[in-house]
Design an enzyme around this catalytic site. Structure first.
Site, PDB file in Angstrom:
ATOM      1  N   HIS A 220      -5.700 -34.104  17.223  1.00 26.63           N
ATOM      2  CA  HIS A 220      -4.630 -35.012  17.647  1.00 26.63           C
ATOM      3  C   HIS A 220      -3.481 -34.244  18.251  1.00 26.63           C
ATOM      4  O   HIS A 220      -2.377 -34.762  18.390  1.00 26.63           O
ATOM      5  CB  HIS A 220      -4.167 -35.851  16.455  1.00 26.63           C
ATOM      6  CG  HIS A 220      -5.266 -36.703  15.923  1.00 26.63           C
ATOM      7  ND1 HIS A 220      -5.473 -38.004  16.320  1.00 26.63           N
ATOM      8  CD2 HIS A 220      -6.285 -36.402  15.076  1.00 26.63           C
ATOM      9  CE1 HIS A 220      -6.547 -38.489  15.714  1.00 26.63           C
ATOM     10  NE2 HIS A 220      -7.057 -37.520  14.956  1.00 26.63           N
TER      11      HIS A 220
ATOM     12  N   GLY B  18      -4.932  -2.299   5.353  1.00 26.20           N
ATOM     13  CA  GLY B  18      -4.132  -3.434   4.867  1.00 26.20           C
ATOM     14  C   GLY B  18      -4.803  -4.776   5.094  1.00 26.20           C
ATOM     15  O   GLY B  18      -4.923  -5.602   4.184  1.00 26.20           O
ATOM     16  N   ARG B  19      -5.288  -4.999   6.312  1.00 22.53           N
ATOM     17  CA  ARG B  19      -5.874  -6.308   6.628  1.00 22.53           C
ATOM     18  C   ARG B  19      -7.275  -6.483   6.053  1.00 22.53           C
ATOM     19  O   ARG B  19      -7.891  -7.531   6.237  1.00 22.53           O
ATOM     20  CB  ARG B  19      -5.858  -6.538   8.144  1.00 22.53           C
ATOM     21  CG  ARG B  19      -6.551  -5.461   8.948  1.00 22.53           C
ATOM     22  CD  ARG B  19      -6.191  -5.565  10.427  1.00 22.53           C
ATOM     23  NE  ARG B  19      -6.734  -4.473  11.209  1.00 22.53           N
ATOM     24  CZ  ARG B  19      -6.147  -3.285  11.352  1.00 22.53           C
ATOM     25  NH1 ARG B  19      -5.004  -3.040  10.723  1.00 22.53           N
ATOM     26  NH2 ARG B  19      -6.686  -2.352  12.103  1.00 22.53           N
TER      27      ARG B  19
ATOM     28  N   GLU C 175      -5.053  -7.388  15.048  1.00 26.13           N
ATOM     29  CA  GLU C 175      -4.574  -6.053  14.713  1.00 26.13           C
ATOM     30  C   GLU C 175      -5.750  -5.075  14.804  1.00 26.13           C
ATOM     31  O   GLU C 175      -5.565  -3.900  15.131  1.00 26.13           O
ATOM     32  CB  GLU C 175      -3.964  -6.033  13.306  1.00 26.13           C
ATOM     33  CG  GLU C 175      -2.982  -4.889  13.118  1.00 26.13           C
ATOM     34  CD  GLU C 175      -2.113  -5.036  11.883  1.00 26.13           C
ATOM     35  OE1 GLU C 175      -0.883  -4.975  12.026  1.00 26.13           O
ATOM     36  OE2 GLU C 175      -2.652  -5.210  10.781  1.00 26.13           O
TER      37      GLU C 175
ATOM     38  N   LYS D 210       0.840  -1.199   0.000  1.00 23.65           N
ATOM     39  CA  LYS D 210       0.000   0.000   0.000  1.00 23.65           C
ATOM     40  C   LYS D 210       0.873   1.247   0.000  1.00 23.65           C
ATOM     41  O   LYS D 210       0.689   2.157  -0.788  1.00 23.65           O
ATOM     42  CB  LYS D 210      -0.903  -0.037   1.236  1.00 23.65           C
ATOM     43  CG  LYS D 210      -1.858   1.114   1.346  1.00 23.65           C
ATOM     44  CD  LYS D 210      -2.814   0.880   2.523  1.00 23.65           C
ATOM     45  CE  LYS D 210      -3.620   2.138   2.795  1.00 23.65           C
ATOM     46  NZ  LYS D 210      -4.551   1.960   3.921  1.00 23.65           N
TER      47      LYS D 210
ATOM     48  N   GLU E 157      10.474  -4.625   4.742  1.00 29.98           N
ATOM     49  CA  GLU E 157      10.592  -6.014   4.298  1.00 29.98           C
ATOM     50  C   GLU E 157      10.297  -6.132   2.803  1.00 29.98           C
ATOM     51  O   GLU E 157      11.033  -6.777   2.045  1.00 29.98           O
ATOM     52  CB  GLU E 157       9.607  -6.911   5.064  1.00 29.98           C
ATOM     53  CG  GLU E 157       9.907  -7.078   6.538  1.00 29.98           C
ATOM     54  CD  GLU E 157       9.288  -5.995   7.414  1.00 29.98           C
ATOM     55  OE1 GLU E 157       8.970  -4.888   6.893  1.00 29.98           O
ATOM     56  OE2 GLU E 157       9.133  -6.240   8.613  1.00 29.98           O
TER      57      GLU E 157
ATOM     58  N   LYS F  22       9.192  -0.997  14.699  1.00 32.53           N
ATOM     59  CA  LYS F  22       9.773  -0.629  13.398  1.00 32.53           C
ATOM     60  C   LYS F  22      10.797   0.489  13.579  1.00 32.53           C
ATOM     61  O   LYS F  22      11.886   0.448  13.013  1.00 32.53           O
ATOM     62  CB  LYS F  22       8.673  -0.095  12.464  1.00 32.53           C
ATOM     63  CG  LYS F  22       7.804  -1.123  11.830  1.00 32.53           C
ATOM     64  CD  LYS F  22       6.994  -0.428  10.721  1.00 32.53           C
ATOM     65  CE  LYS F  22       5.744  -1.184  10.372  1.00 32.53           C
ATOM     66  NZ  LYS F  22       4.854  -0.451   9.491  1.00 32.53           N
TER      67      LYS F  22
HETATM   68  C1  G6Q Z   1      -2.612  -4.038   8.049  1.00 35.26           C
HETATM   69  C2  G6Q Z   1      -1.350  -3.427   8.441  1.00 35.26           C
HETATM   70  C3  G6Q Z   1      -0.100  -4.107   7.937  1.00 35.26           C
HETATM   71  C4  G6Q Z   1       0.268  -3.773   6.495  1.00 35.26           C
HETATM   72  C5  G6Q Z   1       1.704  -4.197   6.251  1.00 35.26           C
HETATM   73  C6  G6Q Z   1       2.133  -3.954   4.827  1.00 35.26           C
HETATM   74  O1  G6Q Z   1      -3.701  -3.613   8.324  1.00 35.26           O
HETATM   75  O2  G6Q Z   1      -1.387  -2.081   8.140  1.00 35.26           O
HETATM   76  O3  G6Q Z   1      -0.138  -5.489   8.076  1.00 35.26           O
HETATM   77  O4  G6Q Z   1      -0.607  -4.400   5.613  1.00 35.26           O
HETATM   78  O5  G6Q Z   1       2.549  -3.523   7.136  1.00 35.26           O
HETATM   79  O6  G6Q Z   1       2.027  -2.610   4.498  1.00 35.26           O
HETATM   80  P1  G6Q Z   1       2.204  -2.141   3.021  1.00 35.26           P
HETATM   81  O7  G6Q Z   1       1.117  -2.728   2.199  1.00 35.26           O
HETATM   82  O8  G6Q Z   1       2.145  -0.646   3.046  1.00 35.26           O
HETATM   83  O9  G6Q Z   1       3.551  -2.635   2.553  1.00 35.26           O
END
Ligand code: G6Q
Length: 544
Positions: free
Chosen positions: A389, A272-273, A358, A211, A217, A509
């Site tokens: 199990h 994001g989620r 989250e 996003k 990462e 972070k």
């Molecule tokens: C979700 C969070 C988080 C996000 C990641 C990736 O709600 O905000 O999990 O999706 O940190 O972020 P980017 O899509 O910006 O790389």
């Protein structure tokens, strides 16, 4: 925001009544609730968007349900739901609308927010995604050496990874088996190395999903992918044919060297989620095709409509959300187990971990005061029957109360002998065993030696929901995800928290960024952390 949401939770009349009611109900066993009420197993059920919810094996009575529904009303659930669907800025700490529901509205609808029809924009992107997916699936999109794409690697993390991985696994039955799909998320180089070791660069397309397009990462993995592709293909012009981007940040995408013609956008009102049904689902669409992807969206939408329009007492996500509040706040349950009896849903619990934790792992209310209740439970799980199990022992006979959701399907996608009946018999048997257990009299009647009797007693009275759908299809998957999304929303509304921000991930972070140069510096760094962090950094430097 409605003023009712500002009344502290513990002073709402329904909450007070639930406290008294809990004292009485805590002593009642599910065995008695069922024995005294033959219609219970059919009455305490609800249906919508192809999902059937049996919530009768919960520690509730009709009065509990009535009080929980009253709590929902006193907490302004209906008003807040409308506010979300209208595009109000209900994510107060980020001053944003929360409109994942617009991602799955049909083309015929429109939703104007700040003068823009967001549904038209959504469908514009969906059409572009469909064109790309079709070109890759047909072999028309070729790589640098003229070969068609055989491998698609999504690089993303968190919300830009967990949904795509989960959906790919869940919908594998519907996916193109001659294409390879892989997902790289971790900054641990192992993730990239293992995902690419057997692939040819000239047949590989990277989908860089981020996003912000600044996530450490993802950008680290994206640069590594760029080097990997260039090392094999030798030429900068190859990048355009082997990299596409999914992002809201066009500037960073072009700085990275991806043509914005090959960028698929989304909007700041998609968290994001909550983004797997936006362009973040590009890898899903390439795997299953645009038609199936639209069925997935239709499933989400059907559950959205159910959530928005069904009276609260028959509303699946409302009931599930209220039950989660009931156990977390009154029974002090710390976790909820989600056990899909489907191997295809093996990543569903991991996906739900982010969605639920989250969203609702918060310590202050919307107006910034400390919460006066428990908030989000720990969600976890594994597919059945495997979990049986392994850890079900603790759920059956341990000292902790763990409500579980058991998810099953009427028909299998892989009919082989009687596997599916065996699988589903376990769904029903687990719910039965959890609720009713086995008394000492029953254990004795089996001739168990007296000393062993206590070990073999199952107390029962363990709550579960059973969720049934006819078959795992893209539509069902969409409905199932939206069910949990809106259950999370319901819980967050009762607690009066912001389910759409995630400030809790920031601090680590920032601190990591400070530590990176200390690990990499040639000279002994001047460490100014606490004594433990200083010692760990020194030890790592010595091992490095
Ligand atoms: C979700 C969070 C988080 C996000 C990641 C990736 O709600 O905000 O999990 O999706 O940190 O972020 P980017 O899509 O910006 O790389």
């Amino acid at each position: 925001m409605s003023t009712t949401t500002m009344i502290p939770l513990r002073t709402r009349p329904a909450w007070r009544a639930l406290e008294t009611h809990y004292e009485e109900l805590d002593k009642v066993h599910l065995r008695d609730l069922f024995a005294g009420d033959p219609g219970r197993g059919e009455r305490l059920t609800a249906e919508g968007a192809g999902l059937y919810l049996d919530y009768s094996k919960n520690r509730i009575t009709d009065e509990t349900v009535a009080l929980l529904l009253q709590l929902a009303e006193e907490s302004g659930l209906s008003e807040r739901t409308e506010a979300m669907f209208r595009g109000d800025r209900i994510n107060v700490s980020e001053n944003r609308s929360v409109l994942h529901v617009a991602l799955r509205m049909p083309k015929s609808e429109s939703l104007v927010v700040d003068g823009v029809d967001v549904v038209a924009e959504v469908h514009g992107v969906l059409d572009r995604m469909s064109a790309l997916a079709d070109r890759i699936r047909s072999g028309e999109w070729t790589g640098h050496t003229g070969k068609p794409i055989r491998n698609v690697i999504n690089i993303g993390i968190g919300g830009s990874d967990l949904g795509p991985v989960m959906a790919y696994e869940a919908l594998r039955h519907y996916s193109r088996r001659d294409l390879v799909f892989r997902f790289v998320s971790n900054v641990d180089s192992t993730d990239f190395a293992e995902a690419t070791r057997d692939l040819a660069a000239d047949e590989t397309l990277f989908v860089i999903s981020s996003k912000t397009f600044t996530t450490l990462e993802t950008m680290t993995n994206a640069r590594t992918a760029r080097e990997w592709a260039l090392a094999a293909l030798g030429d900068e012009s190859a990048i355009a044919k082997h990299f596409v981007a999914v992002s809201t940040n066009a500037e960073e995408v072009s700085k990275f060297g991806i043509d914005t013609d090959n960028m698929f956008g989304f909007w700041d009102w998609v968290g994001g989620r909550y983004s797997m049904d936006s362009a973040i689902g590009l890898s899903t669409m390439i795997a299953v095709g645009p038609g199936a992807f639209r069925e997935l969206l239709a499933g989400f939408h059907e559950l959205d409509v159910h959530f928005r329009t069904t009276p609260l007492q028959r509303n699946l996500p409302v009931l599930m959300g209220l039950l989660a509040v009931w156990y977390g706040d009154f029974f002090d349950a710390q976790t909820v187990g989600v056990m899909p009896y489907s191997q295809y849903l093996k990543r569903f619990p991991a996906y739900l971990q982010q969605l639920t934790m989250e969203s609702n792992g918060k310590h202050v209310t919307l107006d910034g005061r400390a919460v006066d209740s428990q908030t989000g439970a720990v969600y976890w799980g594994e597919p059945g029957t495997n979990g049986q199990h392994s850890f079900y022992q603790l759920i059956h006979q341990g000292t902790k109360l763990i409500p579980v959701d058991l998810i099953g399907f009427g028909r299998t996608l892989n009919p082989i002998r009687d596997h599916h009946d065996l699988l589903m018999s376990n769904v029903f048997a687990q719910a039965e065993a959890l609720a009713f257990g086995k008394t000492d009299a029953e254990v004795r009647a089996e001739g168990t030696p007296e000393a062993i009797v206590p070990h073999r007693v199952f107390e029962g009275n363990r709550p579960s929901n059973v969720i049934l759908a006819e078959k795992l299809t893209p539509h069902t998957l969409g409905a199932l995800i939206a069910l949990y999304e809106h259950s999370v929303f319901t819980q967050g509304t009762i607690w009066g928290i912001d389910s759409f921000d995630q400030w809790g991930v920031e601090l680590g972070k920032v601190l990591a960024k400070r530590i990176i140069p200390e690990l990499e510096s040639i000279d002994e760094p001047d460490l100014r952390h606490d004594s433990s962090t200083n010692a760990l950094i020194r030890r790592y430097r010595a091992m490095r």
